[in-house]
Each structure stands twice: as C-alpha cells, then as structure tokens.
Design an enzyme around this catalytic site. Structure first.
Site, PDB file in Angstrom:
ATOM      1  N   SER A 273       0.771  -1.250  -0.096  1.00  0.00           N
ATOM      2  CA  SER A 273      -0.015  -0.001   0.009  1.00  0.00           C
ATOM      3  C   SER A 273       0.755   1.052  -0.025  1.00  0.00           C
ATOM      4  O   SER A 273       0.292   2.305  -0.499  1.00  0.00           O
ATOM      5  CB  SER A 273      -0.728  -0.042   1.090  1.00  0.00           C
ATOM      6  OG  SER A 273      -1.835  -1.189   1.133  1.00  0.00           O
ATOM      7  N   HIS A 338       0.321   3.303   4.674  1.00  0.00           N
ATOM      8  CA  HIS A 338      -0.669   3.967   3.511  1.00  0.00           C
ATOM      9  C   HIS A 338      -0.534   5.702   3.600  1.00  0.00           C
ATOM     10  O   HIS A 338      -0.225   6.263   2.609  1.00  0.00           O
ATOM     11  CB  HIS A 338      -2.320   3.615   4.083  1.00  0.00           C
ATOM     12  CG  HIS A 338      -2.510   2.267   3.733  1.00  0.00           C
ATOM     13  ND1 HIS A 338      -2.346   1.611   4.686  1.00  0.00           N
ATOM     14  CD2 HIS A 338      -3.586   1.904   3.017  1.00  0.00           C
ATOM     15  CE1 HIS A 338      -2.908   0.433   4.449  1.00  0.00           C
ATOM     16  NE2 HIS A 338      -3.518   0.503   3.553  1.00  0.00           N
TER      17      HIS A 338
END
Length: 399
Positions: A273, A338
């Site tokens: 991610s 993220h």
C-alpha cells in the site's frame, strides 16, 4: 540575429540539398549528423541559428520528421523571443528530451497546433489506440500527448509494475498453500515468521523495510492493491518510464515502513500500500492540478471511484489494526504505511508526474522535496537505532 543575405541563403540552400542526400532518417540519426546538419545553417559556429534559417531547415527536412514533432519544432521557432534557436534544444528534441527553455518556448509560442487533436485521428491499430488512450489518461497538454504518441514504441514494455505484481501474487499463493488460508492470512501464527514482513523486533534486518510489500494480509488486501497498482501504475510507467515510477514507488514503500516504525512502534507491516498509494495519490493530484487540460473520459466519476477504492482499502487497514489480534500481545499490521505513501505521492510524486520528459535535476521543487524526503529517511534511521531503547518501548516477542 544572424544576417540572412541572399548570398548566404543561396549558399545554405545548396548545402541543404547535400545534407538531404547524406541523411536518411533524421529522427534516428547519430548526434554528429545532427551537429553537421545544424552547422550547415550556422557557418559562424555560434551554436545558434536564426528562426528564419531554422524554418528553412524544417522546410528542407520536415518530411523526414513525425508530423507532431514538426509541429513542436515550428512552435519552438514561433515562441522564441530572441529570434534564435539553440543547438542544444535541437539535440534535445531529436533525442526525445526537452529542456526547460524548450518547454517554455512551446508554451509561450503564439502558434497554435495546426493539426487536429490526437483523439480525432482515425485508422489506428489496437496498439496505437492503447498508446493514445494512455496519453489522454495521464498527460494534460495536447503537445505532450502528441509527443508521447509519436515517441512511444513499447520498447521497453511497462515491465516494472507487472514484475512486482506477479511476484506479489506468487508469494501470496505460496503462503496460501503453506498456511492453508486465503482470507486474513495474518491471523495465522506462522504468517510473520517468514523473511519478508516488517516486524519491530527484527527491524535491524534492513531488507524488511522494502520486502514487506510482497506479503499481504489476505486476498482482499492483495486484490485491492493489485487492481490500483495495475490500473494506475502501468499507464504511468508507459508514459514516465520504469526509472521514475520506480523511484516514486520505492520511496513510498520505504516511507511507509519508516512511518510505522516512528508512529506505530509495536506494529508489523505487510502489503504494497505504501508504494501504491504514492502512485495513485500523485496521479490524482496531477489530475486535479490540471483539471481543465486532462481529457480522459468520465474523469470526475473515475476519480470518485479511485477515492472510494482507496478509502475502502484504508478503512480495511484501520479496522484490522484495531481488531483484537489473534495472537496477543503482537498487534495486527499497521495502517500508517498508507499515509506515508500518500505523503510521498503528494510531494515527490507530483513533481515527477508534472515534468514529463523534463530533466528532474533541473527542477528546484524536485530537489526540495527529495532533500526533505532524505532528511526524513535519516531521521527514521536514527529513530530506529536509538528511540526504542530511550523510550523503553515494550515490543511484542519476535515471531
């Protein structure tokens, strides 16, 4: 401005015929042939020729150029306020690298692109239609889209994103067979025992700050990341090349794991991610910043769908982090990677995508953001060396 008397013009005209006979295909000629051609119009060896002589050069050799490239050259001639064309700009064009002065001359030129828009061209094969589609997906200016359309040859192909995705799928299948689990593999006691995932107790093993991207918490995690990686990463690699997109991707991956080690010190990290969010956030920011120029179809709807996918994946990561772990005291993987990827995408990534075919080393913003990123990496390294002991962090046992 260089004097363009009738005698000189006649002399240049005679030499144009000689050059035309000695050069076969101009765009692929070696640099010494380009220099020889330019020198025929620059008898003083000043490194510059007047725009009038430059137009004479194009009139003699324009048929050997791609039509879109000829448009760009004419825009360069019309947009040059000094009345002169630099040899280095000419070489940059023929080698498919455009300097900042070249770009400014085109953008400031009074000439409009004379041909129809690239989208209106007909009779294209499937591969060329794909290239045209990618150009409209990623580039905000028609001159850049036409430039890319003429220059792209599928050699090399967009291999980087494909290789990373295939490696992630292979690793996931391997662990799925080993753990006999495909959904929420992270709940298996053996999930973190391999050599790939980042674990705070094993942070001295430096490769884990990058190798964690090949491990995923489950098929739902892999599926969302893989979809965004292919749908966004492959077109971006086709336009900007593996080196630039790889730079953004790896910087996002490294920033993600270091961000976890600084802000969520007891949690492990898995999944790609960090790199995926760096690419997607850079692309979305580029679309917003060039909204009127981006001509991709249904761009508002597609941007909304991309944000929904990112939000779903981020929400899944947040839920998993705070869900009671299957094997306490080790928590579930962190979601902070993220955010690290988004930070890289909105800074370093935007600069890379905004400067198509421009030398990054000439961009001051690139060096500013790269310096900030390097400072963050150094601070993260020192944090990992000293902070855990100074703060007396209680880490979970090693896997």
């Amino acid at each position: 401005m260089v004097n363009s008397s009738p005698a000189v013009a006649a002399h240049a005209e005679g030499e144009e015929i000689e050059v035309l006979e000695s050069t076969d295909v101009l765009p692929v000629a070696p640099e010494d042939q380009w220099k020889s051609l330019f020198d025929k119009y620059d008898p003083e060896n000043s490194g510059f020729i007047s725009t009038e002589r430059f137009r004479d050069l194009l009139a003699a050799h324009g048929s050997e150029l791609d039509p879109h490239k000829l448009e760009v050259l004419l825009a360069l001639a019309d947009g040059n306020a000094d009345g002169k064309i630099c040899y280095q700009d000419f070489v940059n064009l023929m080698s498919n690298k455009r300097s900042n002065s070249f770009r400014r001359a085109i953008l400031q030129g009074s000439r409009q692109l004379r041909n129809s828009a690239l989208r209106e061209e007909v009779g294209l094969g499937l591969s060329r239609r794909l290239v045209r589609h990618v150009a409209y997906e990623t580039l905000p200016r028609e001159v850049d889209r036409k430039w890319y359309f003429d220059s792209y040859t599928y050699c090399p192909p967009p291999w980087l994103m494909l290789v990373i995705t295939i490696a992630e799928v292979v690793v996931f299948i391997y662990y799925g067979l080993q753990l006999n689990r495909w959904v929420l593999q992270v709940s298996s006691p053996y999930f973190l025992k391999g050599p790939l995932p980042y674990h705070p107790q094993l942070r001295a093993q430096a490769w884990r700050y990058l190798s964690y991207i090949f491990m995923h918490a489950g098929i739902e995690h892999l599926g969302l990341n893989m979809a965004m990686q292919l749908l966004v990463g492959v077109p971006l690699e086709m336009v900007h090349g593996a080196l630039r997109i790889g730079l953004v991707y790896v910087c996002g991956v490294l920033a993600g794991s270091l961000a976890v080690s600084v802000t969520d010190m007891t949690a492990p990290v898995v999944g790609s991610s960090g790199g995926v969010y760096a690419l997607v956030s850079a692309h979305l920011a580029n679309v917003v910043m060039n909204w009127s120029g981006m001509k991709c179809q249904f761009k508002l709807f597609r941007m909304a769908m991309a944000l929904v996918c990112m939000s779903v994946e981020f929400g899944r990561a947040v839920w998993l982090r705070f869900y009671p772990p299957a094997f306490p005291p080790c928590p579930n993987p962190s979601f902070v990677a993220h955010l690290g990827g988004v930070a890289v995408g909105l800074t370093l990534g935007v600069v890379v995508l905004q400067n198509y075919e421009q030398r990054l080393q000439e961009q001051s913003l690139f060096w500013i953001f790269f310096s900030v990123y390097t400072l963050f990496i150094l601070c993260g390294i020192f944090w990992n060396i000293f902070a855990y002991n100074l703060l007396d962090v209680k880490l979970p046992p090693p896997p």
